[in-house]
Design a protein around this motif. Structure first.
Motif, PDB file in Angstrom:
ATOM      1  N   TRP A  17      34.284  56.451  35.255  1.00  0.00           N
ATOM      2  CA  TRP A  17      33.172  55.590  35.663  1.00  0.00           C
ATOM      3  C   TRP A  17      33.310  54.178  35.106  1.00  0.00           C
ATOM      4  O   TRP A  17      33.637  53.983  33.943  1.00  0.00           O
ATOM      5  CB  TRP A  17      31.852  56.164  35.149  1.00  0.00           C
ATOM      6  CG  TRP A  17      31.090  56.965  36.165  1.00  0.00           C
ATOM      7  CD1 TRP A  17      30.885  58.319  36.177  1.00  0.00           C
ATOM      8  CD2 TRP A  17      30.424  56.458  37.321  1.00  0.00           C
ATOM      9  NE1 TRP A  17      30.139  58.673  37.262  1.00  0.00           N
ATOM     10  CE2 TRP A  17      29.841  57.555  37.985  1.00  0.00           C
ATOM     11  CE3 TRP A  17      30.273  55.176  37.851  1.00  0.00           C
ATOM     12  CZ2 TRP A  17      29.108  57.407  39.163  1.00  0.00           C
ATOM     13  CZ3 TRP A  17      29.548  55.027  39.028  1.00  0.00           C
ATOM     14  CH2 TRP A  17      28.978  56.142  39.669  1.00  0.00           C
ATOM     15  N   ASP A  18      33.006  53.207  35.957  1.00  0.00           N
ATOM     16  CA  ASP A  18      32.754  51.836  35.545  1.00  0.00           C
ATOM     17  C   ASP A  18      31.542  51.398  36.361  1.00  0.00           C
ATOM     18  O   ASP A  18      31.656  51.117  37.562  1.00  0.00           O
ATOM     19  CB  ASP A  18      33.957  50.938  35.827  1.00  0.00           C
ATOM     20  CG  ASP A  18      33.701  49.476  35.462  1.00  0.00           C
ATOM     21  OD1 ASP A  18      32.553  49.140  35.084  1.00  0.00           O
ATOM     22  OD2 ASP A  18      34.642  48.667  35.564  1.00  0.00           O
ATOM     23  N   PHE A  19      30.377  51.354  35.719  1.00  0.00           N
ATOM     24  CA  PHE A  19      29.146  51.094  36.457  1.00  0.00           C
ATOM     25  C   PHE A  19      29.072  49.662  36.985  1.00  0.00           C
ATOM     26  O   PHE A  19      28.262  49.374  37.863  1.00  0.00           O
ATOM     27  CB  PHE A  19      27.929  51.434  35.591  1.00  0.00           C
ATOM     28  CG  PHE A  19      27.803  52.909  35.351  1.00  0.00           C
ATOM     29  CD1 PHE A  19      27.289  53.738  36.330  1.00  0.00           C
ATOM     30  CD2 PHE A  19      28.213  53.471  34.155  1.00  0.00           C
ATOM     31  CE1 PHE A  19      27.188  55.108  36.131  1.00  0.00           C
ATOM     32  CE2 PHE A  19      28.111  54.842  33.938  1.00  0.00           C
ATOM     33  CZ  PHE A  19      27.600  55.666  34.929  1.00  0.00           C
ATOM     34  N   ASP A  20      29.929  48.786  36.484  1.00  0.00           N
ATOM     35  CA  ASP A  20      30.007  47.431  37.032  1.00  0.00           C
ATOM     36  C   ASP A  20      30.919  47.368  38.257  1.00  0.00           C
ATOM     37  O   ASP A  20      30.991  46.338  38.926  1.00  0.00           O
ATOM     38  CB  ASP A  20      30.533  46.459  35.962  1.00  0.00           C
ATOM     39  CG  ASP A  20      29.539  46.264  34.825  1.00  0.00           C
ATOM     40  OD1 ASP A  20      28.318  46.293  35.101  1.00  0.00           O
ATOM     41  OD2 ASP A  20      29.983  46.098  33.677  1.00  0.00           O
ATOM     42  N   ASP A  21      31.608  48.466  38.540  1.00  0.00           N
ATOM     43  CA  ASP A  21      32.532  48.516  39.676  1.00  0.00           C
ATOM     44  C   ASP A  21      32.380  49.866  40.386  1.00  0.00           C
ATOM     45  O   ASP A  21      33.251  50.738  40.293  1.00  0.00           O
ATOM     46  CB  ASP A  21      33.970  48.321  39.188  1.00  0.00           C
ATOM     47  CG  ASP A  21      34.995  48.368  40.321  1.00  0.00           C
ATOM     48  OD1 ASP A  21      34.603  48.216  41.503  1.00  0.00           O
ATOM     49  OD2 ASP A  21      36.189  48.577  40.029  1.00  0.00           O
ATOM     50  N   PRO A  22      31.259  50.068  41.091  1.00  0.00           N
ATOM     51  CA  PRO A  22      31.048  51.376  41.725  1.00  0.00           C
ATOM     52  C   PRO A  22      32.083  51.718  42.791  1.00  0.00           C
ATOM     53  O   PRO A  22      32.419  52.895  42.970  1.00  0.00           O
ATOM     54  CB  PRO A  22      29.640  51.268  42.322  1.00  0.00           C
ATOM     55  CG  PRO A  22      29.344  49.815  42.399  1.00  0.00           C
ATOM     56  CD  PRO A  22      30.097  49.182  41.266  1.00  0.00           C
ATOM     57  N   GLN A  49      29.099  62.891  41.545  1.00  0.00           N
ATOM     58  CA  GLN A  49      29.358  61.570  40.981  1.00  0.00           C
ATOM     59  C   GLN A  49      29.804  60.583  42.060  1.00  0.00           C
ATOM     60  O   GLN A  49      29.498  59.387  41.983  1.00  0.00           O
ATOM     61  CB  GLN A  49      30.400  61.671  39.863  1.00  0.00           C
ATOM     62  CG  GLN A  49      29.965  62.552  38.706  1.00  0.00           C
ATOM     63  CD  GLN A  49      28.601  62.143  38.174  1.00  0.00           C
ATOM     64  OE1 GLN A  49      28.450  61.095  37.541  1.00  0.00           O
ATOM     65  NE2 GLN A  49      27.573  62.954  38.441  1.00  0.00           N
ATOM     66  N   LEU A  50      30.510  61.083  43.064  1.00  0.00           N
ATOM     67  CA  LEU A  50      30.824  60.246  44.219  1.00  0.00           C
ATOM     68  C   LEU A  50      29.531  59.775  44.894  1.00  0.00           C
ATOM     69  O   LEU A  50      29.416  58.609  45.291  1.00  0.00           O
ATOM     70  CB  LEU A  50      31.672  61.033  45.220  1.00  0.00           C
ATOM     71  CG  LEU A  50      33.183  61.084  44.956  1.00  0.00           C
ATOM     72  CD1 LEU A  50      33.837  62.120  45.874  1.00  0.00           C
ATOM     73  CD2 LEU A  50      33.808  59.719  45.183  1.00  0.00           C
ATOM     74  N   ALA A  51      28.572  60.689  45.013  1.00  0.00           N
ATOM     75  CA  ALA A  51      27.283  60.319  45.607  1.00  0.00           C
ATOM     76  C   ALA A  51      26.615  59.214  44.792  1.00  0.00           C
ATOM     77  O   ALA A  51      26.036  58.275  45.350  1.00  0.00           O
ATOM     78  CB  ALA A  51      26.375  61.541  45.695  1.00  0.00           C
ATOM     79  N   ARG A  52      26.715  59.323  43.481  1.00  0.00           N
ATOM     80  CA  ARG A  52      26.127  58.290  42.619  1.00  0.00           C
ATOM     81  C   ARG A  52      26.813  56.948  42.843  1.00  0.00           C
ATOM     82  O   ARG A  52      26.156  55.896  42.937  1.00  0.00           O
ATOM     83  CB  ARG A  52      26.241  58.715  41.160  1.00  0.00           C
ATOM     84  CG  ARG A  52      25.543  57.781  40.189  1.00  0.00           C
ATOM     85  CD  ARG A  52      25.628  58.338  38.782  1.00  0.00           C
ATOM     86  NE  ARG A  52      24.870  57.514  37.840  1.00  0.00           N
ATOM     87  CZ  ARG A  52      24.792  57.763  36.535  1.00  0.00           C
ATOM     88  NH1 ARG A  52      25.406  58.824  36.025  1.00  0.00           N
ATOM     89  NH2 ARG A  52      24.093  56.974  35.739  1.00  0.00           N
ATOM     90  N   ALA A  53      28.139  56.969  42.936  1.00  0.00           N
ATOM     91  CA  ALA A  53      28.882  55.724  43.162  1.00  0.00           C
ATOM     92  C   ALA A  53      28.523  55.120  44.523  1.00  0.00           C
ATOM     93  O   ALA A  53      28.392  53.892  44.658  1.00  0.00           O
ATOM     94  CB  ALA A  53      30.382  55.986  43.081  1.00  0.00           C
ATOM     95  N   GLY A 192      27.341  53.782  19.683  1.00  0.00           N
ATOM     96  CA  GLY A 192      27.451  53.162  20.989  1.00  0.00           C
ATOM     97  C   GLY A 192      28.768  52.467  21.262  1.00  0.00           C
ATOM     98  O   GLY A 192      29.672  52.402  20.425  1.00  0.00           O
ATOM     99  N   THR A 193      28.829  51.913  22.465  1.00  0.00           N
ATOM    100  CA  THR A 193      29.990  51.141  22.898  1.00  0.00           C
ATOM    101  C   THR A 193      29.803  49.676  22.502  1.00  0.00           C
ATOM    102  O   THR A 193      28.703  49.251  22.134  1.00  0.00           O
ATOM    103  CB  THR A 193      30.140  51.229  24.421  1.00  0.00           C
ATOM    104  OG1 THR A 193      28.991  50.611  25.039  1.00  0.00           O
ATOM    105  CG2 THR A 193      30.239  52.677  24.883  1.00  0.00           C
ATOM    106  N   ALA A 194      30.862  48.904  22.639  1.00  0.00           N
ATOM    107  CA  ALA A 194      30.764  47.462  22.349  1.00  0.00           C
ATOM    108  C   ALA A 194      29.741  46.806  23.274  1.00  0.00           C
ATOM    109  O   ALA A 194      28.981  45.920  22.855  1.00  0.00           O
ATOM    110  CB  ALA A 194      32.128  46.812  22.513  1.00  0.00           C
ATOM    111  N   GLU A 195      29.717  47.229  24.533  1.00  0.00           N
ATOM    112  CA  GLU A 195      28.766  46.668  25.485  1.00  0.00           C
ATOM    113  C   GLU A 195      27.330  46.993  25.069  1.00  0.00           C
ATOM    114  O   GLU A 195      26.443  46.133  25.142  1.00  0.00           O
ATOM    115  CB  GLU A 195      29.041  47.214  26.886  1.00  0.00           C
ATOM    116  CG  GLU A 195      28.229  46.553  27.982  1.00  0.00           C
ATOM    117  CD  GLU A 195      28.653  47.032  29.345  1.00  0.00           C
ATOM    118  OE1 GLU A 195      28.763  46.191  30.259  1.00  0.00           O
ATOM    119  OE2 GLU A 195      28.877  48.246  29.520  1.00  0.00           O
TER     120      GLU A 195
END
Length: 224
Positions: A17-22, A49-53, A192-195
């Motif tokens: 997953w990259d939520f900035d790049d669905p 997850q494809l449906a989510r993208a 958490g992540t850096a983001e």
């Protein structure tokens, strides 16, 4: 590609997953679903997850069609994910009441299946979609995440506290919001992540600025 137990390892989904790049996420998820070593349940999870993208690309008809292809699936994890992604699609499409119904179903299914990660995900989404009970759902999610020992599951504390902070911020409860943002920052530093750490710092800065602006306005009003 590695899969663990009855559900796909969250670490693998994080990599796909990259939520900035669905659109890119859609391609990676489709490639993963084509892996010949997958079980039917694992392929079905990836379809959710494809449906989510697809939903993140506003391709709602395609997303609902993907979920509809899984309606007869009896795997408890797949059923939970179908309910979760149905709720996310409904919420993104501007139907929060319908979304909340789906998220409550996901919550019940996750709990029955013993899937803590998905249970907290459902609580997290209910806190977003159900405006009337949002703080209650957020608190329940925080309490559930605090009981977990797995670091990836406990990472939900960052999002839950951050979202609670913005709910309070939007309600004008700035001091309570700042407390929530600072708690989110502590969890981001630990788990958490850096983001997420960057988002936490930005939320604190915005809230502190709003508190300072409120104090300045109060001072001007009292001196008038």
């Amino acid at each position: 590609m590695r899969y663990e137990g009855l559900m796909i390892a969250q670490q693998l989904l994080d990599e796909l997953w990259d939520f900035d790049d669905p659109a890119g996420s859609e391609r990676r998820l489709a490639d993963a679903a084509a892996d010949g070593d997958l079980s039917a349940g694992e392929r079905a999870e990836l379809v959710t997850q494809l449906a989510r993208a697809l939903g993140l690309q506003q391709r709602f008809d395609d997303a609902f069609a993907a979920l509809d292809s899984l309606r007869g699936n009896t795997d408890p994890v797949v059923r939970t994910r179908v309910a979760l992604e149905t709720g996310r699609l409904r919420n993104s499409a501007g139907a929060p009441a319908q979304a909340s119904v789906a998220f409550e179903r996901a919550l019940a299914l996750a709990r029955a299946a013993g899937q803590a990660f998905l249970e907290i995900d459902a609580l997290h989404m209910l806190a977003i979609a159900d405006a009337e009970r949002g703080e209650e759902w957020a608190r329940r999610g925080i309490e559930a995440a605090e009981r977990m020992t797995d670091a990836r599951t406990r990472r939900w504390l960052v999002s839950l506290c951050n979202n609670l902070g913005w709910r309070r911020f939007d309600a004008g409860e700035l001091d309570a919001a700042l407390d929530s943002f600072r708690t989110a920052a502590r969890w981001a530093d630990e788990l958490g992540t850096a983001e997420q750490r960057q988002w936490a710092a930005e939320a604190i800065a915005e809230c502190e600025a709003a508190i300072a602006a409120r104090a300045a306005a109060d001072a001007r009003e009292s001196g008038a």
